[in-house]
Scaffold this active site. Structure first.
Site, short mmCIF file in Angstrom:
data_model
loop_
_atom_site.label_atom_id
_atom_site.label_comp_id
_atom_site.label_asym_id
_atom_site.label_seq_id
_atom_site.Cartn_x
_atom_site.Cartn_y
_atom_site.Cartn_z
N PRO A 20 0.78 -1.42 0.34
CA PRO A 20 -0.14 -0.30 0.35
C PRO A 20 1.02 1.76 -0.14
O PRO A 20 1.67 1.39 0.44
CB PRO A 20 -0.70 -0.17 1.21
CG PRO A 20 -0.08 -0.83 2.29
CD PRO A 20 0.69 -1.45 1.02
N ASN A 21 0.34 2.29 -1.09
CA ASN A 21 0.94 3.63 -1.15
C ASN A 21 2.42 3.33 -1.26
O ASN A 21 2.55 4.79 -2.29
CB ASN A 21 0.87 4.57 0.39
CG ASN A 21 -0.39 4.18 1.85
OD1 ASN A 21 -1.46 4.71 0.15
ND2 ASN A 21 -0.37 3.88 2.17
N ARG A 60 5.01 10.92 -2.09
CA ARG A 60 4.79 10.99 -0.82
C ARG A 60 5.62 10.98 0.50
O ARG A 60 6.86 10.29 -0.14
CB ARG A 60 4.40 9.61 -1.04
CG ARG A 60 3.73 9.30 0.64
CD ARG A 60 3.60 7.34 0.86
NE ARG A 60 3.65 7.66 2.09
CZ ARG A 60 3.69 5.95 2.62
NH1 ARG A 60 3.69 4.75 1.85
NH2 ARG A 60 3.31 6.67 3.64
N TYR A 86 10.92 8.96 2.01
CA TYR A 86 10.73 7.57 1.05
C TYR A 86 11.56 8.48 -0.68
O TYR A 86 11.82 7.36 -1.65
CB TYR A 86 9.88 7.63 0.76
CG TYR A 86 8.89 7.35 1.21
CD1 TYR A 86 8.57 6.07 2.32
CD2 TYR A 86 7.17 7.80 1.62
CE1 TYR A 86 7.98 5.13 3.25
CE2 TYR A 86 7.08 7.63 3.88
CZ TYR A 86 7.21 6.42 3.89
OH TYR A 86 6.36 5.48 4.57
N ASN A 117 8.80 -5.70 -0.68
CA ASN A 117 7.94 -4.08 0.32
C ASN A 117 6.75 -4.69 0.79
O ASN A 117 5.42 -3.96 0.07
CB ASN A 117 8.47 -3.18 -0.50
CG ASN A 117 8.52 -1.83 0.29
OD1 ASN A 117 7.63 -1.56 1.69
ND2 ASN A 117 9.09 -0.57 0.45
N ALA A 151 2.96 -0.74 4.84
CA ALA A 151 2.52 -0.72 6.51
C ALA A 151 1.85 -2.25 6.53
O ALA A 151 1.87 -1.93 7.90
CB ALA A 151 1.15 0.23 6.73
N GLU A 194 12.94 -8.75 2.87
CA GLU A 194 11.70 -8.29 2.44
C GLU A 194 12.48 -6.74 2.67
O GLU A 194 14.00 -6.80 2.94
CB GLU A 194 11.49 -7.87 4.37
CG GLU A 194 10.97 -6.46 5.16
CD GLU A 194 10.66 -6.66 6.11
OE1 GLU A 194 10.33 -5.94 6.80
OE2 GLU A 194 10.99 -7.94 6.99
N HIS A 224 12.61 -2.01 2.57
CA HIS A 224 11.67 -0.94 2.97
C HIS A 224 12.38 0.64 2.31
O HIS A 224 14.19 -0.14 2.61
CB HIS A 224 11.44 -0.92 4.11
CG HIS A 224 10.74 -2.35 5.20
ND1 HIS A 224 9.58 -1.92 4.83
CD2 HIS A 224 11.31 -2.90 5.63
CE1 HIS A 224 8.85 -2.77 5.21
NE2 HIS A 224 9.79 -3.78 5.76
N ARG A 247 12.32 4.91 12.70
CA ARG A 247 11.04 5.57 13.05
C ARG A 247 10.86 5.61 14.42
O ARG A 247 10.56 5.40 15.08
CB ARG A 247 10.45 5.18 11.69
CG ARG A 247 11.13 6.00 9.94
CD ARG A 247 10.46 4.88 9.38
NE ARG A 247 9.51 6.20 8.93
CZ ARG A 247 8.05 5.87 7.69
NH1 ARG A 247 8.16 5.30 7.28
NH2 ARG A 247 7.59 6.54 8.21
#
Length: 149
Positions: free
Chosen positions: A10-11, A18, A23, A74, A77, A98, A100, A107
């Site tokens: 998502p996103n 964004r 990012y 990735n 969320a 994985e 990111h 964070r």
């Protein structure tokens, strides 16, 4: 040619616009093009998919079994919330890395926990779009070592 699925959650379709301070300014299309080109240098065709829907991502993971030699994921969320994605990865037994863009461990505290990590070979985070290429390198090395290259 053997293949690897690069699956984005998502996103991530909003990359480049964004929160560029978190990012970066690289778009998802640029990430996908880089992955495809880098995959070829490693001897893999790279198929890319992005979805904002958990079920679509689960279906893509299920479809990877017998079709792709590995997955770069990735989950956005969903990394921190989706037991279902973790279970899908465990169920298909396709090696996954994985990735990111940001360092999730630097964070907010809720981002420090990853369900995906429990089902992945490893995690690469904090290196921006370069992380995808590092993930492809790591996955290709694992597959070669496992005799699945």
């Amino acid at each position: 040619m053997p293949s690897i699925l690069v699956l984005n959650g998502p996103n991530l379709n909003l990359l480049g616009t964004r929160q560029p301070e978190v990012y970066g300014s690289v778009t998802l299309e640029m990430v996908e093009q880089s992955c495809a080109a880098h995959g070829k240098t490693l001897g893999y065709e790279v198929e890319c998919l992005q979805s904002n829907h958990e079920g679509v991502m689960i279906d893509a993971i299920h479809a990877a079994k017998g079709r792709h030699q590995g997955i770069v994921l990735n989950a956005g969320a969903y990394t921190h919330t989706s037991i279902a994605l973790m279970d899908a990865l465990i169920s298909v037994e396709v090696p996954a890395v994985e990735v990111h863009l940001s360092n999730i461990h630097a964070r907010e505290p809720f981002r420090h926990s990853s369900f995906i990590a429990k089902a992945a070979l490893g995690q690469i985070c904090g290196f921006g779009a370069q992380g995808y290429l590092l993930a492809l390198d790591a996955l290709a090395a694992h597959l070669k070592e496992a005799g699945k290259a």
